[in-house]
Motif scaffolding. Structure first.
Motif, PDB file in Angstrom:
ATOM      1  N   THR A   8       4.091  -1.244  10.338  1.00 41.46           N
ATOM      2  CA  THR A   8       3.969  -0.992  11.764  1.00 41.46           C
ATOM      3  C   THR A   8       2.979  -1.983  12.367  1.00 41.46           C
ATOM      4  O   THR A   8       1.879  -2.152  11.844  1.00 41.46           O
ATOM      5  N   LEU A  23      -1.016  -1.411  11.085  1.00 44.26           N
ATOM      6  CA  LEU A  23      -1.713  -0.133  10.991  1.00 44.26           C
ATOM      7  C   LEU A  23      -1.868   0.359   9.557  1.00 44.26           C
ATOM      8  O   LEU A  23      -2.867   0.985   9.220  1.00 44.26           O
ATOM      9  N   GLU A  24      -0.903   0.081   8.713  1.00 42.01           N
ATOM     10  CA  GLU A  24      -0.965   0.564   7.331  1.00 42.01           C
ATOM     11  C   GLU A  24      -2.015  -0.159   6.493  1.00 42.01           C
ATOM     12  O   GLU A  24      -2.610   0.432   5.593  1.00 42.01           O
ATOM     13  N   ASP A  26      -4.603  -2.336   7.840  1.00 43.43           N
ATOM     14  CA  ASP A  26      -5.810  -2.710   8.578  1.00 43.43           C
ATOM     15  C   ASP A  26      -6.031  -4.223   8.538  1.00 43.43           C
ATOM     16  O   ASP A  26      -7.113  -4.714   8.232  1.00 43.43           O
ATOM     17  N   LYS A  59       0.614   4.393   2.870  1.00 46.51           N
ATOM     18  CA  LYS A  59       0.308   5.534   3.731  1.00 46.51           C
ATOM     19  C   LYS A  59       0.665   5.178   5.160  1.00 46.51           C
ATOM     20  O   LYS A  59       0.115   4.242   5.730  1.00 46.51           O
ATOM     21  N   ARG A  60       1.611   5.893   5.716  1.00 44.18           N
ATOM     22  CA  ARG A  60       2.061   5.660   7.092  1.00 44.18           C
ATOM     23  C   ARG A  60       1.119   6.333   8.083  1.00 44.18           C
ATOM     24  O   ARG A  60       0.691   7.464   7.864  1.00 44.18           O
ATOM     25  N   PRO A  61       0.803   5.642   9.172  1.00 45.42           N
ATOM     26  CA  PRO A  61      -0.038   6.282  10.188  1.00 45.42           C
ATOM     27  C   PRO A  61       0.757   7.332  10.951  1.00 45.42           C
ATOM     28  O   PRO A  61       1.987   7.257  11.048  1.00 45.42           O
ATOM     29  N   PHE A  62       0.076   8.318  11.458  1.00 42.63           N
ATOM     30  CA  PHE A  62       0.694   9.310  12.320  1.00 42.63           C
ATOM     31  C   PHE A  62       0.487   8.838  13.752  1.00 42.63           C
ATOM     32  O   PHE A  62      -0.646   8.674  14.203  1.00 42.63           O
ATOM     33  N   LEU A  63       1.574   8.548  14.444  1.00 43.59           N
ATOM     34  CA  LEU A  63       1.498   8.066  15.824  1.00 43.59           C
ATOM     35  C   LEU A  63       1.887   9.180  16.783  1.00 43.59           C
ATOM     36  O   LEU A  63       2.883   9.879  16.565  1.00 43.59           O
TER      37      LEU A  63
END
Length: 73
Positions: A8, A23-24, A26, A59-63
């Motif tokens: 992402t 995002l995953e 940084d 680890k996928r971010p929660f959007l």
């Protein structure tokens, strides 16, 4: 074995540049256009993976979105 990963990217304008961030992982990069910023980010992520920096599972971010009240212009 070569594997395809999907990440992402968030792109925002900062002054004369566009800054792209993964995002995953940084990781961030920049470019003069949105396309350049994303392309440069892709290269940085590929280098990161080549160096063995990728930990699985990703680890996928929660959007999500939210609203606040504020004074408009």
């Amino acid at each position: 074995m070569t594997e395809m990963f999907t990440f992402t990217a968030v792109v925002k304008k900062e002054g004369d540049w566009y800054v792209s961030s993964c995002l995953e992982l940084d990781i961030s990069s920049q470019g003069e256009t949105i396309e350049d910023a994303v392309s440069n980010l892709k290269k940085e992520v590929e280098l990161y993976i080549e160096r063995g920096g990728l930990a699985l599972p990703i680890k996928r971010p929660f959007l999500t979105t939210f609203k606040v009240l504020g004074k408009g212009s």
